[in-house]
Design an enzyme around this catalytic site. Structure first.
Site, short mmCIF file in Angstrom:
data_model
loop_
_atom_site.label_atom_id
_atom_site.label_comp_id
_atom_site.label_asym_id
_atom_site.label_seq_id
_atom_site.Cartn_x
_atom_site.Cartn_y
_atom_site.Cartn_z
N GLU A 1 40.31 42.56 64.92
CA GLU A 1 41.52 42.08 65.59
C GLU A 1 42.50 41.40 64.64
O GLU A 1 43.72 41.54 64.79
CB GLU A 1 41.10 41.09 66.69
CG GLU A 1 42.18 40.68 67.62
CD GLU A 1 41.63 39.86 68.78
OE1 GLU A 1 42.16 40.03 69.87
OE2 GLU A 1 40.67 39.09 68.60
N ASP A 2 41.99 40.69 63.63
CA ASP A 2 42.84 39.81 62.82
C ASP A 2 43.04 40.22 61.37
O ASP A 2 43.72 39.52 60.63
CB ASP A 2 42.27 38.39 62.84
CG ASP A 2 42.27 37.76 64.22
OD1 ASP A 2 43.03 38.23 65.09
OD2 ASP A 2 41.52 36.80 64.43
#
Length: 158
Positions: A82-83
């Site tokens: 996600e990051d």
């Protein structure tokens, strides 16, 4: 005389986690930590501390619960897809499909939207001993739904 360098909080946390494992499991934990640290290298939390503190804290918590090695490794990696630029395929190649699927499942949990608190509550796993309790085979596949009372969880604010 050489001065002793003080351990950082990150060093102390990863040493706590590493102290719990030996052999192949220690190698896997170390490798997962290295991937997570590389992925989160420039990221900071709102508090200013290095972002990697959060995944290490989650991994320690799950280790405290005697979770299997794949689940603990997935905890270290859980925010990478996600990051960061690290992908599902990168995790799958390095740690296998089980770890990659746990990380992917945790990533997708943030995308679940409920229309009401009742709907969200209906989706929670039954407590042990309650009607509708999961059978042992399905518990394995729901590792990514482990929850803890908010006040006891490692800080999860980004």
């Amino acid at each position: 005389m050489v001065e002793k360098v003080k351990n950082t909080p990150v060093d102390e946390l990863i040493n706590v986690l590493k102290s719990r494992y030996v052999g192949d499991d220690l190698i896997k934990i170390t490798s997962a930590y290295e991937m997570a640290a590389k992925g989160h290298v420039a990221q900071k939390r709102k508090s200013g501390e290095p972002y990697i503190v959060h995944p290490i804290s989650v991994a320690i918590y799950l280790s405290d619960l005697s979770m299997d090695i794949d689940t603990v490794i997935a905890a270290l990696l859980h925010d990478l897809i996600e990051d960061t630029e690290i992908t599902y395929e990168d995790i799958k190649t390095s740690f296998g499909i089980d770890v990659a699927n746990i990380v992917d499942g945790v990533t997708k949990l943030d995308k679940i939207n409920y229309n009401s608190k009742e709907e969200a509550k209906a989706d929670e796993p039954a407590a042990e001993g309650e009607e509708g309790e999961q059978d042992p085979a399905s518990k394995q596949s729901s590792r990514s739904k482990i929850e803890k009372p908010k006040e006891k969880r490692p800080n999860i604010d980004k």
